[in-house]
Scaffold this active site. Structure first.
Site, PDB file in Angstrom:
ATOM      1  N   CYS A  17      13.825  11.735   4.496  1.00 25.00           N
ATOM      2  CA  CYS A  17      13.936  11.366   5.916  1.00 25.00           C
ATOM      3  C   CYS A  17      15.315  11.722   6.429  1.00 25.00           C
ATOM      4  CB  CYS A  17      13.674   9.882   6.093  1.00 25.00           C
ATOM      5  SG  CYS A  17      14.651   8.859   4.998  1.00 25.00           S
TER       6      CYS A  17
ATOM      7  N   LYS B 114       0.852  -1.180   0.000  1.00 22.31           N
ATOM      8  CA  LYS B 114       0.000   0.000   0.000  1.00 22.31           C
ATOM      9  C   LYS B 114       0.896   1.242   0.000  1.00 22.31           C
ATOM     10  CE  LYS B 114      -1.642   2.876   2.616  1.00 22.31           C
ATOM     11  NZ  LYS B 114      -1.644   4.004   1.675  1.00 22.31           N
TER      12      LYS B 114
ATOM     13  N   GLU C 192      10.365   2.565  10.025  1.00 22.00           N
ATOM     14  CA  GLU C 192      11.355   3.598   9.671  1.00 22.00           C
ATOM     15  C   GLU C 192      10.610   4.914   9.668  1.00 22.00           C
ATOM     16  OE1 GLU C 192      14.472   3.439   9.360  1.00 22.00           O
ATOM     17  OE2 GLU C 192      14.715   1.275   9.344  1.00 22.00           O
TER      18      GLU C 192
ATOM     19  N   GLU D  49      10.552  17.674  13.322  1.00 24.81           N
ATOM     20  CA  GLU D  49      10.827  17.437  11.904  1.00 24.81           C
ATOM     21  C   GLU D  49       9.943  18.380  11.083  1.00 24.81           C
ATOM     22  OE1 GLU D  49       9.297  13.767  10.012  1.00 24.81           O
ATOM     23  OE2 GLU D  49      11.270  13.574   9.085  1.00 24.81           O
TER      24      GLU D  49
HETATM   25  P1  NAD Z   1       2.657   9.101   6.665  1.00 28.50           P
HETATM   26  O1  NAD Z   1       2.975   8.508   7.991  1.00 28.50           O
HETATM   27  O2  NAD Z   1       1.612  10.140   6.595  1.00 28.50           O
HETATM   28  O3  NAD Z   1       2.188   7.958   5.636  1.00 28.50           O
HETATM   29  C1  NAD Z   1       3.003   6.831   5.356  1.00 28.50           C
HETATM   30  C2  NAD Z   1       2.113   5.717   4.832  1.00 28.50           C
HETATM   31  O4  NAD Z   1       1.257   5.255   5.887  1.00 28.50           O
HETATM   32  C3  NAD Z   1       1.195   6.132   3.692  1.00 28.50           C
HETATM   33  O5  NAD Z   1       1.120   5.069   2.749  1.00 28.50           O
HETATM   34  C4  NAD Z   1      -0.134   6.335   4.387  1.00 28.50           C
HETATM   35  O6  NAD Z   1      -1.230   6.195   3.537  1.00 28.50           O
HETATM   36  C5  NAD Z   1      -0.100   5.226   5.427  1.00 28.50           C
HETATM   37  N1  NAD Z   1      -0.955   5.413   6.602  1.00 28.50           N
HETATM   38  C6  NAD Z   1      -1.377   6.576   7.146  1.00 28.50           C
HETATM   39  N2  NAD Z   1      -2.083   6.330   8.276  1.00 28.50           N
HETATM   40  C7  NAD Z   1      -2.098   4.986   8.453  1.00 28.50           C
HETATM   41  C8  NAD Z   1      -2.640   4.120   9.455  1.00 28.50           C
HETATM   42  N3  NAD Z   1      -3.286   4.595  10.509  1.00 28.50           N
HETATM   43  N4  NAD Z   1      -2.462   2.789   9.323  1.00 28.50           N
HETATM   44  C9  NAD Z   1      -1.749   2.284   8.278  1.00 28.50           C
HETATM   45  N5  NAD Z   1      -1.217   3.055   7.299  1.00 28.50           N
HETATM   46  C10 NAD Z   1      -1.375   4.394   7.391  1.00 28.50           C
HETATM   47  O7  NAD Z   1       4.047   9.637   6.078  1.00 28.50           O
HETATM   48  P2  NAD Z   1       4.316  10.434   4.710  1.00 28.50           P
HETATM   49  O8  NAD Z   1       3.842  11.845   4.855  1.00 28.50           O
HETATM   50  O9  NAD Z   1       3.867   9.633   3.548  1.00 28.50           O
HETATM   51  O10 NAD Z   1       5.928  10.439   4.681  1.00 28.50           O
HETATM   52  C11 NAD Z   1       6.728  11.378   5.339  1.00 28.50           C
HETATM   53  C12 NAD Z   1       7.353  10.783   6.592  1.00 28.50           C
HETATM   54  O11 NAD Z   1       8.064   9.606   6.268  1.00 28.50           O
HETATM   55  C13 NAD Z   1       8.377  11.696   7.255  1.00 28.50           C
HETATM   56  O12 NAD Z   1       8.179  11.701   8.646  1.00 28.50           O
HETATM   57  C14 NAD Z   1       9.706  11.055   6.911  1.00 28.50           C
HETATM   58  O13 NAD Z   1      10.757  11.332   7.808  1.00 28.50           O
HETATM   59  C15 NAD Z   1       9.334   9.619   6.909  1.00 28.50           C
HETATM   60  N6  NAD Z   1      10.285   8.814   6.145  1.00 28.50           N
HETATM   61  C16 NAD Z   1      11.179   8.035   6.846  1.00 28.50           C
HETATM   62  C17 NAD Z   1      12.136   7.272   6.186  1.00 28.50           C
HETATM   63  C18 NAD Z   1      13.103   6.413   6.957  1.00 28.50           C
HETATM   64  O14 NAD Z   1      13.702   5.528   6.356  1.00 28.50           O
HETATM   65  N7  NAD Z   1      13.302   6.634   8.256  1.00 28.50           N
HETATM   66  C19 NAD Z   1      12.178   7.297   4.780  1.00 28.50           C
HETATM   67  C20 NAD Z   1      11.258   8.096   4.089  1.00 28.50           C
HETATM   68  C21 NAD Z   1      10.326   8.846   4.795  1.00 28.50           C
END
Ligand code: NAD
Length: 493
Positions: free
Chosen positions: A281, A172, A247, A380
């Site tokens: 990230c 997803k 992550e 962040e």
């Molecule tokens: P997000 O947490 O909003 O969404 C991530 C994913 O989770 C999406 O596919 C979203 O649809 C899904 N999601 C949202 N709520 C959910 C729930 N309750 N249950 C299951 N799935 C759910 O994050 P984003 O805005 O897409 O990405 C940005 C974030 O990702 C930043 O905080 C960034 O630091 C982090 N990030 C971390 C890494 C790493 O390796 N540490 C790498 C890339 C991005």
């Protein structure tokens, strides 16, 4: 363009018949219409993945690896086409989009090779005529939930190790990047991956992700995204004893000592802070600078930041693309306003940028005098905002770095090998760079962070296999007698 879900080897609309749009953040135009999956599609995907697991786990691992090689070859052929779609879907500049695809190519070949390794081990056993070994078993159906900022690279870190280890996958991706996600899965189909081994659910909102996490037949959840979402997933998955790898967010820092190479510091800081519009990230959002060199660093950074060109990432002359959407634009600006209220000095930027009246652009922004404990120092931002913090010594710089609630990536600029080794010992982050910015990981080494960034797992490298496999220890006794370990080879009282 129109994209659908991929379940059981078929491209299909969602069972509820809903749609949503993929929007190009550089011009706000609709890039594609997406047929949305809903909770009923999760059940269908799980059934298809369960069915496919029966044959996929028995497919010899070298043959599974050969399919990954084919995927890698196809990604090479499609690299430019995929990179251009990726830029339109989420905004990063074309050179970075090519890098995103390249990371998946590297991972496909690396994990393809695991098809002939997947190493377990043997060890001596304490009884005669007995043999012991530990092997990796696939976990079963795995759920993969990914963010939008590396829409091909991050999924490839998860999907390829999961597949080569013999699992079947339900992916997803973020609703912000549905077009490039579907194009990525088309490559798997073209490479001959059997039906049901990978399933794709495109959906807005959180419901589909939640249903995947709470489904009892999905044994592993591998998640990358924000810390808040990751924690909610871990809580839900814990009720079913699932394995979860998280992550999450970062608050990465570049540490600059007085003896650093100034030009290198400036080049690296601009790339680490403003590349992908600060939405990595591993983006540097704190520049922790020793006081002696700080005035020169600030002057040079302001001058170079002024020269950055904003625009549509498809234009190869553009340095900084848009941020992902309007909500992000407002959130970033909210942080900038809070920063000013809390006493930080704006050196450059600090507002939305007008690029032909369209798109979600934010000015690359530098803050000076950011104090410990303030919002800009702690939170962040996930946008093109770099906060400068002055310190007296390496020890203080390390202390400032380590007190963050996050612990993903830290870099140090110095010419002094003693200082470099001291920092390598004392920095508490999952990734560290010496004389390089906070970004630039390669797929053959473990990737991940400590504290609020992760829950102890690592992606990439050999460690990528851990979350997707279960160790099975096997003992073969060929003595023909009952031999009780710990008892029969010891004198009895
Ligand atoms: P997000 O947490 O909003 O969404 C991530 C994913 O989770 C999406 O596919 C979203 O649809 C899904 N999601 C949202 N709520 C959910 C729930 N309750 N249950 C299951 N799935 C759910 O994050 P984003 O805005 O897409 O990405 C940005 C974030 O990702 C930043 O905080 C960034 O630091 C982090 N990030 C971390 C890494 C790493 O390796 N540490 C790498 C890339 C991005």
């Amino acid at each position: 363009m129109e994209f659908k879900n991929y379940i059981g080897g078929k491209w299909q609309p969602g069972r509820a018949g809903l749609t949503f749009d993929a929007v190009n953040p550089a011009n706000e135009e609709i890039l594609a219409q997406i047929q949305a999956a809903d909770v009923a599609d999760v059940e269908a995907a799980v059934q298809s993945a369960k069915q496919a697991f029966k044959a996929w786990r028995l497919t010899p691992a070298p043959l599974r690896g050969e399919i990954l090689y084919r995927i890698g070859e196809l990604l090479k052929v499609r690299k430019e086409e995929l990179a251009r779609l990726l830029t339109q879907d989420m905004g990063k500049v074309i050179a970075e989009a090519r890098g995103d695809v390249q990371e998946a190519i590297d991972m496909a070949f690396y994990m393809g090779g695991e098809g002939r390794r997947l190493l377990g081990y043997t060890a001596p056993v304490e009884m005669p005529n007995k043999f012991g070994m530990a092997v990796r078993d696939p976990s079963g159906v795995v759920g993969i939930i990914t963010p939008w900022n590396f829409p091909i690279a991050v999924p490839s870190w998860k999907i390829f190790p999961a597949l080569v280890a013999g699992n079947t996958v339900i992916w997803k991706p973020s609703p912000e990047t549905p077009a490039i996600s579907a194009a990525f899965v088309k490559v798997f189909e073209e490479a001959g991956l059997p039906a049901g081994v990978i399933n794709l659910l495109l959906a807005p909102g959180a419901e589909v992700g939640k249903a995947l996490v709470s489904h009892p037949d999905v044994r592993v959840i591998s998640f990358t995204g924000s810390t808040g979402t990751g924690r909610a997933i871990a809580e839900s998955a814990a009720k079913l004893n699932k394995k979860v790898s998280l992550e999450m967010g970062g608050k990465n820092a570049i540490l600059v000592l007085d003896d650093a190479n100034l030009d290198l510091v400036v080049d690296a800081s601009l790339w680490a802070a403003f590349g992908t519009s600060g939405q990595r990230c591993t983006a540097a959002s704190r520049l922790i600078v020793q006081k002696g060199i700080a005035p020169k660093v600030k002057e040079a950074l302001v001058a170079r930041t002024k020269e950055l060109r904003l625009g549509d990432g498809l234009d190869p002359k553009v340095d900084v693309g848009p941020v992902i959407n309007k909500v992000a634009l407002e959130r970033i600006h909210g942080f900038v306003e809070i920063g000013q209220k809390e006493g930080a000095r704006l050196l450059i930027g600090g507002g939305k940028a007008d690029v032909g009246g369209k798109g979600f652009f934010y000015q690359p922004t530098l803050f000076d005098g950011v104090l410990p404990g303030t919002t800009l120092e702690r939170e962040e931002v996930f946008g093109p905002v770099l906060s400068i913090i002055e310190v007296d010594s390496l020890e203080e710089a390390i202390e400032v770095n380590n007190r963050s609630q996050y612990g993903l990536s830290t870099s140090l600029f110095t010419q002094d090998v003693n200082q470099a080794f001291t920092a390598m010992r004392d920095i508490a982050s999952g990734l560290m760079y010496v004389n390089h910015g906070t970004t630039g990981a390669e797929i053959q080494f473990p990737f991940g962070g400590v504290r609020g960034t992760g829950n102890g797992h690592r992606e990439a490298g050999q460690t990528a296999l851990d979350i997707f496999t279960e160790w099975k220890s096997i003992y073969v006794d060929y003595s023909g007698t009952l031999q009780r370990a710990q008892i029969d080879n010891r004198p009895q009282e």
